[in-house]
Design an enzyme around this catalytic site. Structure first.
Site, PDB file in Angstrom:
ATOM      1  N   GLU A   4      -4.250  10.211  11.396  1.00  0.00           N
ATOM      2  CA  GLU A   4      -3.854   9.208  10.392  1.00  0.00           C
ATOM      3  C   GLU A   4      -2.712   8.323  10.862  1.00  0.00           C
ATOM      4  O   GLU A   4      -2.645   7.137  10.541  1.00  0.00           O
ATOM      5  CB  GLU A   4      -3.468   9.891   9.077  1.00  0.00           C
ATOM      6  CG  GLU A   4      -4.639  10.421   8.269  1.00  0.00           C
ATOM      7  CD  GLU A   4      -5.038  11.841   8.651  1.00  0.00           C
ATOM      8  OE1 GLU A   4      -4.705  12.288   9.770  1.00  0.00           O
ATOM      9  OE2 GLU A   4      -5.702  12.501   7.829  1.00  0.00           O
ATOM     10  N   ALA A  20     -11.340  10.370   5.983  1.00  0.00           N
ATOM     11  CA  ALA A  20     -11.507   9.445   4.853  1.00  0.00           C
ATOM     12  C   ALA A  20     -12.245   8.200   5.345  1.00  0.00           C
ATOM     13  O   ALA A  20     -12.182   7.857   6.529  1.00  0.00           O
ATOM     14  CB  ALA A  20     -10.139   9.065   4.311  1.00  0.00           C
ATOM     15  N   GLU A  34      -8.572  18.147   7.063  1.00  0.00           N
ATOM     16  CA  GLU A  34      -7.873  18.615   5.852  1.00  0.00           C
ATOM     17  C   GLU A  34      -8.835  19.350   4.918  1.00  0.00           C
ATOM     18  O   GLU A  34      -8.469  20.352   4.298  1.00  0.00           O
ATOM     19  CB  GLU A  34      -7.229  17.414   5.138  1.00  0.00           C
ATOM     20  CG  GLU A  34      -6.081  16.838   5.976  1.00  0.00           C
ATOM     21  CD  GLU A  34      -5.492  15.592   5.350  1.00  0.00           C
ATOM     22  OE1 GLU A  34      -6.201  14.569   5.352  1.00  0.00           O
ATOM     23  OE2 GLU A  34      -4.360  15.628   4.855  1.00  0.00           O
ATOM     24  N   GLY A  37      -8.981  13.448   7.110  1.00  0.00           N
ATOM     25  CA  GLY A  37      -9.423  14.119   5.886  1.00  0.00           C
ATOM     26  C   GLY A  37     -10.483  15.172   6.178  1.00  0.00           C
ATOM     27  O   GLY A  37     -10.621  16.139   5.423  1.00  0.00           O
TER      28      GLY A  37
HETATM   29  C1  LIG Z   1     -14.125  10.074  17.057  1.00  0.00           C
HETATM   30  C2  LIG Z   1     -14.871   9.180  16.064  1.00  0.00           C
HETATM   31  C3  LIG Z   1     -15.056   9.891  14.748  1.00  0.00           C
HETATM   32  C4  LIG Z   1     -16.269   8.848  16.625  1.00  0.00           C
HETATM   33  O1  LIG Z   1     -16.140   8.093  17.806  1.00  0.00           O
HETATM   34  P1  LIG Z   1     -17.390   7.327  18.456  1.00  0.00           P
HETATM   35  O2  LIG Z   1     -18.539   8.252  18.494  1.00  0.00           O
HETATM   36  O3  LIG Z   1     -16.916   6.710  19.711  1.00  0.00           O
HETATM   37  O4  LIG Z   1     -17.809   6.218  17.416  1.00  0.00           O
HETATM   38  P2  LIG Z   1     -16.999   4.936  16.942  1.00  0.00           P
HETATM   39  O5  LIG Z   1     -17.548   3.745  17.625  1.00  0.00           O
HETATM   40  O6  LIG Z   1     -15.568   5.149  16.994  1.00  0.00           O
HETATM   41  O7  LIG Z   1     -17.406   4.897  15.404  1.00  0.00           O
HETATM   42  C5  LIG Z   1     -18.738   4.648  14.997  1.00  0.00           C
HETATM   43  C6  LIG Z   1     -18.722   3.846  13.734  1.00  0.00           C
HETATM   44  O8  LIG Z   1     -18.136   4.616  12.693  1.00  0.00           O
HETATM   45  C7  LIG Z   1     -17.068   3.916  12.089  1.00  0.00           C
HETATM   46  N1  LIG Z   1     -16.054   4.919  11.675  1.00  0.00           N
HETATM   47  C8  LIG Z   1     -15.545   5.891  12.398  1.00  0.00           C
HETATM   48  N2  LIG Z   1     -14.678   6.630  11.689  1.00  0.00           N
HETATM   49  C9  LIG Z   1     -14.669   6.090  10.461  1.00  0.00           C
HETATM   50  C10 LIG Z   1     -13.975   6.406   9.261  1.00  0.00           C
HETATM   51  N3  LIG Z   1     -13.134   7.450   9.189  1.00  0.00           N
HETATM   52  N4  LIG Z   1     -14.192   5.620   8.212  1.00  0.00           N
HETATM   53  C11 LIG Z   1     -15.049   4.573   8.260  1.00  0.00           C
HETATM   54  N5  LIG Z   1     -15.746   4.228   9.366  1.00  0.00           N
HETATM   55  C12 LIG Z   1     -15.541   4.982  10.443  1.00  0.00           C
HETATM   56  C13 LIG Z   1     -16.546   3.002  13.190  1.00  0.00           C
HETATM   57  O9  LIG Z   1     -15.854   1.928  12.621  1.00  0.00           O
HETATM   58  C14 LIG Z   1     -17.853   2.602  13.854  1.00  0.00           C
HETATM   59  O10 LIG Z   1     -18.466   1.604  13.093  1.00  0.00           O
HETATM   60  P3  LIG Z   1     -18.366   0.057  13.523  1.00  0.00           P
HETATM   61  O11 LIG Z   1     -18.745   0.004  14.972  1.00  0.00           O
HETATM   62  O12 LIG Z   1     -16.922  -0.345  13.330  1.00  0.00           O
HETATM   63  O13 LIG Z   1     -19.276  -0.627  12.590  1.00  0.00           O
HETATM   64  C15 LIG Z   1     -14.106   7.856  15.883  1.00  0.00           C
HETATM   65  O14 LIG Z   1     -14.900   6.960  15.161  1.00  0.00           O
HETATM   66  C16 LIG Z   1     -12.803   8.000  15.200  1.00  0.00           C
HETATM   67  O15 LIG Z   1     -11.823   8.337  15.801  1.00  0.00           O
HETATM   68  N6  LIG Z   1     -12.780   7.695  13.888  1.00  0.00           N
HETATM   69  C17 LIG Z   1     -11.580   7.637  13.102  1.00  0.00           C
HETATM   70  C18 LIG Z   1     -11.079   8.998  12.755  1.00  0.00           C
HETATM   71  C19 LIG Z   1      -9.864   8.887  11.884  1.00  0.00           C
HETATM   72  O16 LIG Z   1      -8.925   8.212  12.192  1.00  0.00           O
HETATM   73  N7  LIG Z   1      -9.888   9.583  10.766  1.00  0.00           N
HETATM   74  C20 LIG Z   1      -8.823   9.549   9.803  1.00  0.00           C
HETATM   75  C21 LIG Z   1      -9.156   8.615   8.710  1.00  0.00           C
HETATM   76  S1  LIG Z   1      -7.843   8.468   7.552  1.00  0.00           S
HETATM   77  C22 LIG Z   1      -7.911   9.904   6.689  1.00  0.00           C
HETATM   78  O17 LIG Z   1      -8.745  10.705   6.918  1.00  0.00           O
HETATM   79  C23 LIG Z   1      -6.874  10.045   5.663  1.00  0.00           C
HETATM   80  C24 LIG Z   1      -6.891  11.113   4.858  1.00  0.00           C
HETATM   81  C25 LIG Z   1      -5.796  11.287   3.907  1.00  0.00           C
HETATM   82  C26 LIG Z   1      -6.196  11.089   2.493  1.00  0.00           C
HETATM   83  C27 LIG Z   1      -6.292   9.692   2.154  1.00  0.00           C
HETATM   84  C28 LIG Z   1      -6.092   9.484   0.704  1.00  0.00           C
HETATM   85  C29 LIG Z   1      -6.046   8.044   0.485  1.00  0.00           C
HETATM   86  C30 LIG Z   1      -5.641   7.601  -0.849  1.00  0.00           C
HETATM   87  C31 LIG Z   1      -4.194   7.653  -1.108  1.00  0.00           C
HETATM   88  C32 LIG Z   1      -3.748   6.427  -1.746  1.00  0.00           C
HETATM   89  C33 LIG Z   1      -2.361   6.535  -2.286  1.00  0.00           C
HETATM   90  C34 LIG Z   1      -1.793   5.191  -2.394  1.00  0.00           C
HETATM   91  C35 LIG Z   1      -1.367   4.815  -3.763  1.00  0.00           C
HETATM   92  C36 LIG Z   1      -0.902   3.441  -3.666  1.00  0.00           C
HETATM   93  C37 LIG Z   1      -0.472   2.959  -5.002  1.00  0.00           C
HETATM   94  O18 LIG Z   1       0.440   3.552  -5.549  1.00  0.00           O
HETATM   95  O19 LIG Z   1      -1.046   1.961  -5.447  1.00  0.00           O
END
Ligand SMILES: CC(C)(COP(=O)(O)OP(=O)(O)OC[C@H]1O[C@@H](n2cnc3c(N)ncnc32)[C@H](O)[C@@H]1OP(=O)(O)O)[C@@H](O)C(=O)NCCC(=O)NCCSC(=O)/C=C/CCCCCCCCCCCCC(=O)O
Length: 719
Positions: free
Chosen positions: A123, A61, A103, A100
Site C-alpha cells: 500500500e 483492494a 490482510e 487487502g
Molecule cells: C503483482 C500484481 C498483482 C500482478 O502483476 P502482473 O501479473 O504483472 O499484472 P499487472 O500488469 O500488474 O496487472 C494486470 C492488470 O490488473 C490491474 N490490477 C492489478 N492490481 C490491481 C488492483 N489491486 N486493483 C485494480 N486493478 C489492479 C492492473 O492495473 C492491470 O490492468 P491494466 O493493464 O492497468 O488495465 C500487480 O498487478 C500488482 O502489484 N498489483 C497491485 C497490488 C497492490 O498494490 N495491492 C494493494 C492495493 S491497495 C489495498 O489493498 C489497500 C487495502 C487497505 C484497505 C483499503 C480501504 C480503503 C478505504 C478507506 C477509505 C478511508 C478514507 C476516508 C476518507 C474520508 O474520510 O472521506
C-alpha cells in the site's frame, strides 16, 4: 464476486472471482460477506477455505475504486467477522496475496501458501497504508521490526520467506487449495482462541522507543517528502503501544489523511501509468496489440564501456545467451572481470547461482553472426556508430534487430545508412544499465512495428519499464532536461547558488538537486555535447553579448568550470568540492561562490535575491513546457509516457506523479500564467515561451490528464 461450493463433504470453499488479479471490488467484498455467512450458517459445513480463481489469491483492494464513491461492504468488519468465526477459516494462497488480499488472509485462522506465491503489503507504494488491519495484525504476528520493514517498503516476500517470518503456516508444492481443504478438516472442531491474531499481544523489543525513532529517521530520509511511509511507522507504533481496538482507530485516522491526499492520487496514477506505457502506439497507427515481437534467444552487446557492461549483465540476468564484443583487448579483459563481479554480487543478493556461463566474450564482430538482436553501446559518435552498424548488417543473419544505445544521436539518420533501416531502433538505457528501471525504446519513421515490439518485449523481460518514444534530439527524457538545466544555470547568473537551487529541488522531492546530480554524472558529459553543437567558445568576451549563442541567451558557466578541470565528483571539484576525487559527500565550495561573484561582475549582472519558489517554477515549468511540446510533436503518445520516464529515469518524486501529472495538480492555467510571467522577464529564452498545446488545454478549460490525448489527437488531425 465470490463463488461458493461445498467440497470434501464438509468444507465450504469460497473462490474470489475478479480477473485478472481478483481485486477486492465491491462485488467481491459483498460475495465474501454473503458466502462466509452461508458457510457459517450451514450445520453441514465444518470448515471454510478461501482461495482465488485462476491460481491467484488476491491483488488487494480494487485500486480503480479509490477514485470513485466507494460502496459495498467495508473491508475491516468483513475481515473481523472472518476472524471471529467459530469454524476454522483457511486461506489457500496461490499467485499473490497483496495488500487487502494479505490482510484478508491475516483475518483467517490459518494460511497455506503455494511455494511460488508472493505476499506483501505494498500500500505504501500507492501512497496509502494497510488499513484493513494490516498495520495492527502483522506486528502481532511477526514482531515489530519485520512488520516495519514489510509495511514501510511495501516489498513482496516469497512463500518460503513468509514461512520463516511466520506469516504463513505451511508451504506446499502441491495444489494449495487441495492441501488447505484437507488441512481445514484436520483442525475442524479445535479451539480457535489461539488463532485470532487481533487477540495476540504485540511483541515489543526492550528498546522500542529507540527502534521507532531510528526507523522513523531512516524512513523520512528515504521518503523525500512522501507522507505514506511516515504514516506507516506511526500506525505500527500504535499497534505496539495501544490495545487492538485503539490501534485500529489510529490506523483508520492515518488512512483517512493519506487517502484524501494528493500524494495518494499521484502514486496511484503512477501505478496505472506504468502499465499504460506497455500499450504503446506509433504515429503510423502500429500498436502493441497488433505487432508481434520476434523471439530473442541470443543477443549481443558491442562495446564494453560502462553502459555495455551494464547491458550485458542485464541481458544475462534475463536468461539470454549473450555475445559481448569489445575490440580493445585491455578493455575486454577489464570488462570481463567487471561483468563477472556484477553478476556474482547480484546472484549473492538474490540467493541464486551466477549466470557467468551465459556470456561469451570476443574481440571479433563476426562472433555476432548467429544472434537475434544486437545492442550497440560504443562511444557516442555518429561516424563510429555508422561504421559499426554497417559491419553488423554485413555480419548478422537476416532479420537480426539492430539496436543502438545512444542517448542523443539521431536514430533515423543512423537507420537511413543501413540496407535494412526497418530493423533499427534505439534502446536508450540509463546508467547503471543493470540497475536503472527505465528504458526508452526509440523508433524512427523507418523502424518496423515488429522491431519496436521486440525491443519493448525484451525490455519487459529485463525487468525494465519500457517506454516507446519518437526520435528527436534527446528523445523524451534528455530533451526535457535541457530547459531544466538551462534555467538552473541562469538562476546562478542572476544571484542563486548551487546550494539554494539544489535545496529547493531536494525539498520538492528529487533525491538530488540539479548541481549535485551534475557533479555525480560528470560535467564533461554536457560539455562534450555543447562542443559538438558548437555552443562552446573558449575565449569568451565579457558583457551580455558573450552570453548569447545562436540568437538565444546562453550561460557558459558549465563550460568555464570544465575549462578549469572541474568535472564533478571524479575530479573532486565541480559545483561543490569533495574530500578527494571520487568522494561522494558534496561540500559547499568558497571558490565557486567567489567565481560566481566575479563572473557576474565581469558580465555586468546585478545579483538579486531568489527564493525557492522561483527556482521551482523556473526549472520545473520550463521542463513541463517542453513536455507539452513533446506531446504536441507526437514524440510521446501521452502524458503517462513522459511521467513514467521522469519517475523511473530522472528521480522525479513518485508522490508528485511525474511532471505532466504535477502540472495538472498545480493547475494548467497557473503553469501558463507563470511561464508567461517569466517569458516577459526573459524574452531571450525560447524555452519559456508557452507551448501552444498548453495554451489550448487552458483555453478548453484545463481538462483532466486522462483527457489530454483527445485534445492532442484532435490537434494532430487538424495539421
Ligand atoms: C503483482 C500484481 C498483482 C500482478 O502483476 P502482473 O501479473 O504483472 O499484472 P499487472 O500488469 O500488474 O496487472 C494486470 C492488470 O490488473 C490491474 N490490477 C492489478 N492490481 C490491481 C488492483 N489491486 N486493483 C485494480 N486493478 C489492479 C492492473 O492495473 C492491470 O490492468 P491494466 O493493464 O492497468 O488495465 C500487480 O498487478 C500488482 O502489484 N498489483 C497491485 C497490488 C497492490 O498494490 N495491492 C494493494 C492495493 S491497495 C489495498 O489493498 C489497500 C487495502 C487497505 C484497505 C483499503 C480501504 C480503503 C478505504 C478507506 C477509505 C478511508 C478514507 C476516508 C476518507 C474520508 O474520510 O472521506
Amino acid at each position: 464476486m465470490a463463488l461458493y461450493s461445498r467440497v470434501s463433504g464438509f468444507v465450504g470453499l469460497i473462490t474470489l472471482q475478479n480477473p485478472p488479479v481478483n481485486a477486492l471490488s465491491a462485488a467481491v467484498r459483498q460475495g465474501i460477506v454473503d458466502m462466509v455467512e452461508r458457510a457459517l450458517g450451514d450445520p453441514n459445513v465444518k470448515s471454510v477455505v478461501i482461495c482465488g480463481q485462476n491460481g491467484n489469491f488476491c491483488g488487494g483492494a480494487d485500486i480503480k475504486e479509490f477514485g470513485t464513491n466507494m460502496s459495498g461492504p467495508p473491508l475491516v468488519p468483513m475481515i473481523d467477522a472472518i476472524e471471529a468465526a467459530n469454524k476454522p477459516v483457511v486461506a489457500a494462497i496461490e499467485g499473490s496475496a497483496l495488500g487487502g488480499g494479505l490482510e484478508l488472509a491475516l483475518g483467517c485462522h490459518y494460511r497455506i501458501a503455494h511455494s511460488k506465491a508472493r505476499l506483501g503489503l505494498p500500500e505504501v507504494t500507492l501512497g496509502l497504508l494497510p488499513a484493513a488491519g494490516g498495520t495492527q495484525r502483522l506486528p502481532r504476528l511477526v514482531g515489530v521490526p519485520a512488520a516495519l520493514n514489510l509495511i514501510t517498503t511495501g516489498r513482496h516476500v516469497t512463500a518460503t520467506q513468509a514461512l520463516q517470518l511466520g506469516i504463513v503456516d505451511q508451504v506446499t508444492d502441491h495444489n494449495a487449495v487441495d492441501v488447505a481443504v484437507k488441512f481445514s478438516l484436520s483442525v475442524a472442531g479445535q479451539s480457535l482462541d489461539a488463532r485470532r491474531i487481533s487477540t495476540y499481544p504485540c511483541p515489543l523489543p526492550s528498546d522500542s522507543d529507540a527502534l521507532f525513532e531510528g526507523v522513523m529517521q531512516k524512513v523520512r530520509q528515504r521518503a523525500h517528502g512522501a507522507i505514506a511511509p511516515v504514516a506507516c511507522v506511526q500506525a505500527v507504533r500504535a499497534a505496539a503501544t495501544l490495545p487492538y481496538s485503539k490501534g485500529m482507530e489510529r490506523e483508520q485516522e492515518l488512512m483517512a489523511t493519506l487517502f484524501t491526499s494528493g500524494q495518494a492520487r499521484a502514486q496511484q496514477y503512477c501505478f496505472f501509468a506504468q502499465r499504460a506505457v506497455g500499450r504503446w502506439r506509433m504515429p503510423s497507427g502500429a500498436r502493441w496489440d497488433t505487432s508481434k515481437p520476434r523471439p530473442v534467444h541470443k543477443a549481443a552487446v558491442i562495446g564494453l564501456g560502462t553502459m555495455g557492461r551494464g547491458i550485458t549483465v542485464a541481458l544475462a540476468q534475463t536468461g539470454l545467451s549473450v555475445v559481448a564484443v569489445e575490440t580493445q583487448e585491455k578493455q575486454l579483459m577489464e570488462a570481463k572481470q567487471a561483468v563477472s563481479g556484477m553478476l556474482e554480487r547480484g546472484a549473492k543478493r538474490h540467493g541464486v547461482a551466477p549466470t557467468l556461463d551465459r556470456i561469451s566474450y570476443s574481440q571479433n564482430i563476426h562472433a555476432v553472426a548467429e544472434v537475434d538482436l544486437v545492442i550497440e553501446a560504443v562511444f557516442e559518435d555518429m561516424a563510429l556508430k555508422t561504421e559499426v552498424f554497417q559491419q553488423l548488417s554485413a555480419v548478422c543473419k537476416p532479420g537480426t534487430l539492430l539496436c543502438t544505445n545512444t542517448s542523443a544521436l539521431d536514430v533515423d539518420k543512423l537507420a537511413s545508412k543501413m540496407p535494412n533501416p526497418e530493423l533499427v531502433v534505439g534502446m536508450h538505457f540509463f546508467a547503471p544499465a543493470h540497475v536503472m528501471k527505465l528504458l526508452e525504446v526509440v523508433y524512427g519513421p523507418r523502424s518496423s512495428p515488429q522491431a519496436v515490439a521486440t525491443a519493448m518485449q525484451l525490455g519487459k523481460k529485463m525487468g525494465k519499464v519500457s517506454v516507446a518514444v519518437g526520435n528527436c534530439r534527446g528523445f523524451v527524457g534528455n530533451r526535457m532536461l535541457m530547459p531544466y538545466l538551462q534555467q538552473a544555470f541562469f538562476l546562478l547568473e542572476e544571484g542563486a547558488t548551487p546550494e539554494l537551487v539544489d535545496r529547493a529541488l531536494e525539498e520538492f522531492g528529487f533525491p538530488m538537486g540539479v548541481f549535485r546530480m551534475s557533479d555525480l554524472s560528470g560535467l564533461d558529459v554536457g560539455w562534450r555535447v555543447r562542443k559538438r553543437d558548437e555552443l562552446v567558445e573558449p575565449d569568451m568576451a565579457s558583457g551580455q553579448s558573450a552570453r548569447i549563442r545562436q540568437g538565444s541567451r546562453y550561460s557558459p558557466l558549465g563550460d568555464l568550470l570544465c575549462e578549469q578541470g572541474r568535472f564533478g565528483q571524479k575530479t573532486g571539484r565541480g559545483w561543490y568540492q569533495y574530500d578527494k576525487p571520487g568522494s561522494r559527500v558534496a561540500r559547499s565550495d568558497p571558490w565557486l561562490h567567489s567565481f560566481l561573484v566575479e563572473y557576474r561582475a565581469r558580465h555586468g549582472l546585478v545579483p538579486r535575491s531568489i527564493d525557492q519558489q522561483e527556482v521551482l517554477e523556473r526549472c520545473l515549468y520550463a521542463l513541463i513546457n517542453e513536455g507539452f511540446r513533446i506531446l504536441e510533436d507526437g514524440i510521446a503518445a501521452g502524458p503517462e509516457d513522459i511521467d513514467v520516464i521522469y519517475v523511473f529515469g530522472y528521480g522525479w518524486p513518485k508522490h508528485r506523479g511525474g511532471p505532466m501529472f504535477y502540472a495538472g495538480m498545480v493547475g494548467l492555467a497557473k503553469v501558463l500564467e507563470r511561464l508567461e510571467h517569466y517569458q516577459q522577464a526573459h524574452p531571450d529564452v525560447p524555452y519559456l515561451q508557452p507551448c501552444s498545446l498548453l495554451r489550448r488545454l487552458v483555453a478548453s478549460g484545463s481538462p483532466p490528464i486522462h483527457r489530454w490525448r483527445e485534445a492532442i489527437k484532435k490537434r494532430q488531425s487538424q495539421l
